[in-house]
Every structure is written in C-alpha cells, then in structure tokens.
Write an enzyme that holds these catalytic residues in place. Structure first.
Site, PDB file in Angstrom:
ATOM      1  N   LYS A  67       0.910  -1.141   0.112  1.00  0.00           N
ATOM      2  CA  LYS A  67       0.137  -0.089   0.045  1.00  0.00           C
ATOM      3  C   LYS A  67       0.843   1.298   0.020  1.00  0.00           C
ATOM      4  CE  LYS A  67      -2.971  -1.240  -0.762  1.00  0.00           C
ATOM      5  NZ  LYS A  67      -3.120  -2.157  -1.921  1.00  0.00           N
ATOM      6  N   SER A  68       1.979   1.157  -0.400  1.00  0.00           N
ATOM      7  CA  SER A  68       2.910   2.159  -0.424  1.00  0.00           C
ATOM      8  C   SER A  68       3.186   2.788  -1.847  1.00  0.00           C
ATOM      9  CB  SER A  68       4.329   1.828   0.154  1.00  0.00           C
ATOM     10  OG  SER A  68       4.149   1.435   1.456  1.00  0.00           O
ATOM     11  N   THR A  70       3.341   0.469  -4.575  1.00  0.00           N
ATOM     12  CA  THR A  70       4.214  -0.693  -5.344  1.00  0.00           C
ATOM     13  C   THR A  70       3.677  -0.687  -7.045  1.00  0.00           C
ATOM     14  OG1 THR A  70       3.848  -1.657  -3.243  1.00  0.00           O
ATOM     15  CG2 THR A  70       4.524  -2.986  -5.207  1.00  0.00           C
ATOM     16  N   THR A  71       2.316  -0.586  -7.004  1.00  0.00           N
ATOM     17  CA  THR A  71       1.829  -0.700  -8.448  1.00  0.00           C
ATOM     18  C   THR A  71       2.472   0.329  -9.378  1.00  0.00           C
ATOM     19  OG1 THR A  71      -0.188  -1.439  -7.328  1.00  0.00           O
ATOM     20  CG2 THR A  71      -0.486  -1.167  -9.645  1.00  0.00           C
ATOM     21  N   HIS A 129       7.631  -8.055  -1.186  1.00  0.00           N
ATOM     22  CA  HIS A 129       7.034  -7.175   0.065  1.00  0.00           C
ATOM     23  C   HIS A 129       7.891  -7.540   1.199  1.00  0.00           C
ATOM     24  CE1 HIS A 129       3.774  -4.989  -1.840  1.00  0.00           C
ATOM     25  NE2 HIS A 129       2.987  -6.015  -1.962  1.00  0.00           N
ATOM     26  N   ARG A 151       5.959   5.292   1.859  1.00  0.00           N
ATOM     27  CA  ARG A 151       4.884   6.189   2.155  1.00  0.00           C
ATOM     28  C   ARG A 151       4.599   6.481   3.334  1.00  0.00           C
ATOM     29  NH1 ARG A 151      -1.134   5.067  -0.477  1.00  0.00           N
ATOM     30  NH2 ARG A 151      -1.853   7.147  -0.581  1.00  0.00           N
ATOM     31  N   TYR A 217       6.734   7.841  -1.912  1.00  0.00           N
ATOM     32  CA  TYR A 217       5.493   8.208  -2.675  1.00  0.00           C
ATOM     33  C   TYR A 217       5.145   9.833  -2.767  1.00  0.00           C
ATOM     34  CZ  TYR A 217       0.333   7.464  -3.578  1.00  0.00           C
ATOM     35  OH  TYR A 217      -0.830   7.525  -4.157  1.00  0.00           O
ATOM     36  N   LYS A 286      -7.551   6.259  -4.053  1.00  0.00           N
ATOM     37  CA  LYS A 286      -7.565   7.787  -4.267  1.00  0.00           C
ATOM     38  C   LYS A 286      -6.376   8.144  -4.783  1.00  0.00           C
ATOM     39  CE  LYS A 286     -10.533   9.892  -1.053  1.00  0.00           C
ATOM     40  NZ  LYS A 286     -10.956  10.730   0.089  1.00  0.00           N
TER      41      LYS A 286
HETATM   42  P1  A3P Z   1      -4.903   4.649  -1.807  1.00  0.00           P
HETATM   43  O1  A3P Z   1      -5.579   3.718  -1.174  1.00  0.00           O
HETATM   44  O2  A3P Z   1      -4.426   5.970  -0.691  1.00  0.00           O
HETATM   45  O3  A3P Z   1      -5.456   5.563  -2.815  1.00  0.00           O
HETATM   46  P2  A3P Z   1       0.069  -0.583  -3.467  1.00  0.00           P
HETATM   47  O4  A3P Z   1       0.095  -0.650  -4.948  1.00  0.00           O
HETATM   48  O5  A3P Z   1       1.466  -0.790  -2.796  1.00  0.00           O
HETATM   49  O6  A3P Z   1      -0.807  -1.677  -3.274  1.00  0.00           O
HETATM   50  O7  A3P Z   1      -0.436   0.916  -3.128  1.00  0.00           O
HETATM   51  C1  A3P Z   1      -1.798   1.102  -3.522  1.00  0.00           C
HETATM   52  C2  A3P Z   1      -1.898   2.606  -3.095  1.00  0.00           C
HETATM   53  O8  A3P Z   1      -1.447   3.286  -4.226  1.00  0.00           O
HETATM   54  C3  A3P Z   1      -3.306   3.047  -3.078  1.00  0.00           C
HETATM   55  O9  A3P Z   1      -3.209   4.411  -2.338  1.00  0.00           O
HETATM   56  C4  A3P Z   1      -3.507   3.382  -4.807  1.00  0.00           C
HETATM   57  O10 A3P Z   1      -4.526   4.280  -4.878  1.00  0.00           O
HETATM   58  C5  A3P Z   1      -2.186   4.122  -5.030  1.00  0.00           C
HETATM   59  N1  A3P Z   1      -1.742   4.245  -6.240  1.00  0.00           N
HETATM   60  C6  A3P Z   1      -1.908   3.178  -7.210  1.00  0.00           C
HETATM   61  N2  A3P Z   1      -1.545   3.484  -8.583  1.00  0.00           N
HETATM   62  C7  A3P Z   1      -1.048   4.830  -8.336  1.00  0.00           C
HETATM   63  C8  A3P Z   1      -0.500   5.749  -9.243  1.00  0.00           C
HETATM   64  N3  A3P Z   1      -0.338   5.417 -10.484  1.00  0.00           N
HETATM   65  N4  A3P Z   1      -0.011   6.970  -8.565  1.00  0.00           N
HETATM   66  C9  A3P Z   1      -0.287   7.394  -7.412  1.00  0.00           C
HETATM   67  N5  A3P Z   1      -1.040   6.444  -6.576  1.00  0.00           N
HETATM   68  C10 A3P Z   1      -1.394   5.202  -6.790  1.00  0.00           C
END
Ligand code: A3P
Length: 319
Positions: A67-68, A70-71, A129, A151, A217, A286
C-alpha cells in the site's frame, strides 16, 4: 535441478502451524515469522524462495511495504526499462496490469514453477514485499539492485484498511478501524511493522546507495517527471537529451499516472490471478497524499506520529 531443492511443502506447513497467529485482518491470516507478521497463505512460497532463489547481478527488484505505491513503481520501472521496445499507442500497460510485468518472486515458488524464473531473460524485473532481513541471501549479497518505495505511515494505514475491506466476504464484519489502528501501531499488519520495514531498506540505501534506491511516494506525487528521471539514472538507462526534448519522460509519467492506470484497470478482466479475492481495480482508490485526514481523529494521528518518531529515531528517515 533447482525446483527439486525446495523442502517438501508438508515440512513448511508443519513449521507454519507452530508460529504465532493473528486472524483480525480477514481474509488475511498472519503468522509471526522471523519477527515480522507475514500472510500465512504466502509463507510456504516465501520459505522456498528464501532457500532457493538465486538473484542475478543485473536483476532489478521493486520492493515495498504493501500500500506504499508498489503498483505505480512497477509501472514506472517497467515503462522506463522497456521504452525503446514499445510505442505508447500499443503499450503492454494498456492491456495488462503492472503486476503482470513485475511479478512477485514468491509466486514462482508455488506449484514448482521456479524453472520459469531461471528461464526469464536478463535483466529480470521482479518484486517482493518481504522486509530486508527476510530476503534470500543472494539478494542481500551482490545480486541485483533494489527500488524501494515508502509512504507516510498514516496514509498507508488508511489505504490498507480500505484494501482489506474490499476483500472482505459479505458475511464478515469489517475490522473496526480503531482495532486495526492499534494492531498496525504494534506492527501486527501484513508484512509487519512499517517502521521496521522502511528502516531496514533505508539503512541499506545509506550503506549501499549503488544497490538500493529509496523513493518516497509523496515525492513521486510532487515531482513525477523528476522521479522518473532519477529512476532511469539509477536503473542504468538514463533519458537522453533527445528523449527529454521529445517529451518521452512526460509520456511515461502520464501513462503510469493514477488517472491513466486506474482507468485502464477498469477496462481489463476483473479477477486477478492471486490467492486473495482481488480485482484489477483493487489497487486503485484515491492515489493522494494526506487522505488520513478524512479518516483519523487528531488524537489517532498524534499517536501514530509519536510511534513514527520513536521507531525512526536516529535513522535520519522522516516523513
Ligand atoms: P490509496 O488507497 O491511498 O488510494 P500498492 O500498489 O502498494 O498496493 O499501493 C496502493 C496505493 O497506491 C493506493 O493508495 C492506490 O490508490 C495508490 N496508487 C496506485 N497507483 C497509483 C498511481 N499510478 N499513482 C499514485 N498512486 C497510485
């Protein structure tokens, strides 16, 4: 052959069943393994990976506490690395999620697929992770370079709570926000204490800056193009002056932006190929900094900030 090497699954399962268990983050069960709370469903693969994964010198690893971002980092790293191979009009990221191109290493160790890892051409791009102390020795040694994204812990917590809620079966009540908060502050959340996680990689980035590139982030949000350029430099494929003039950096950051990736995810097949009930869209919510303000009381925020200061004291890492 290496795939003969992993211990029989039963031996792992027997060990896992003896580890401390937490069941609050339904549907994820956590086991305390080597001081970190790791999702039980991934532990047999993690153990096999720890014993058998051989990193190559030119491997590139995307590492993070979940949730930092990664994607996002996977998408950026993949798009930067392969930019001469694909046109923007027909880019693989238009059709598949970043998780298909930068795959979690332990997933290769489920069902005896490590040979696929061996067969991947160099430079491989893989992810994990796992906290630094749990990485296989070959990764901690000379093998490969790390991109680590961290993050702000309050935003990670809010993101995690929502992510878990999306996976929850209808028959199960959501984990109460206050209870999840207490667990997270105590390090009892998927992949353990966010502070220990970040500290481990932060320390390595100071000791070996040529091996570990440490990103935040919030800085990526503020300066996407600057972050992409620094990433490309670290990855050994800097943008040329011509590319910069032609706007290649901006094309890549636009493709990998929250708006773009989340919209694309909405048009892809829904179910992701994981053991958890996840969908392609689950990784987008978000994509902002500071959303904790909409979910946490002042008192909670103060409490978590105090944990952050205490846990990171003396490290030089701040949020
Ligand atoms: P939020 O839940 O605060 O919106 P991970 O990829 O590590 O699982 O993290 C997911 C978080 O990154 C989510 O945060 C997601 O919305 C956000 N996220 C995913 N893609 C993103 C992008 N291209 N730019 C910014 N934030 C992104």
């Amino acid at each position: 052959k290496r795939e003969d090497a992993p211990k029989p699954r039963k031996e792992f399962d027997d060990l896992i069943s003896t580890l401390p268990l937490n069941q609050d983050w339904i549907p994820i069960r956590l086991r305390k393994y080597q001081d970190f709370w790791i999702p039980e469903h991934s532990l047999p693969e993690v153990m096999a990976m720890q014993q058998n994964f051989q990193a190559r010198l030119d491997d590139l690893f995307v590492l993070s506490y979940p949730k930092s971002g990664t994607t996002w980092l996977k998408a950026l790293a993949f798009a930067i690395m392969t930019r001469t191979r694909y046109s923007m009009a027909d880019h693989p990221l238009l059709r598949s999620t970043p998780h298909d191109f930068v795959v979690c290493i332990d997933r290769f160790f489920s069902g005896g697929r490590p040979s696929k890892l061996e067969a991947m051409p160099s430079p491989r791009m893989l992810s994990s992770h796992l906290p630094y102390p749990l990485l296989p020795d070959s990764m901690k040694g000379a093998g490969g370079r790390f991109l680590y994204v961290c993050r702000e812990p309050k935003d990670v917590f809010v993101s995690r709570w929502h992510f878990n809620d999306k996976m929850r079966p209808d028959s199960v009540e959501p984990i109460p926000f206050g209870k999840a908060f207490d667990l997270y502050c105590d390090g009892v959340s998927p992949y353990g204490s966010i502070w220990e996680h970040a500290r481990g990689y932060w320390g390595e980035s100071l000791r070996r800056p040529e091996k570990v590139f440490f990103l935040k982030y919030e800085e990526m949000l503020e300066e996407p193009a600057g972050s992409a350029k620094k990433l490309a430099d670290f990855m050994g494929c800097p943008f040329s002056p011509e590319e910069e003039k032609e706007g290649v950096v901006e094309e890549i950051t636009r493709l990998c932006s929250f708006d773009s990736l989340s919209k694309l995810a909405g048009s892809m097949p829904r179910k992701l190929n994981t053991k958890l009930p996840l969908q392609t869209t689950s990784f987008f919510r978000k994509g902002e900094a500071g959303d904790w303000r909409n979910h946490m009381s002042e008192e909670m925020a103060r409490r978590m900030d105090a944990v952050t200061s205490q846990k990171l004291e003396g490290s030089g890492l701040t949020f």
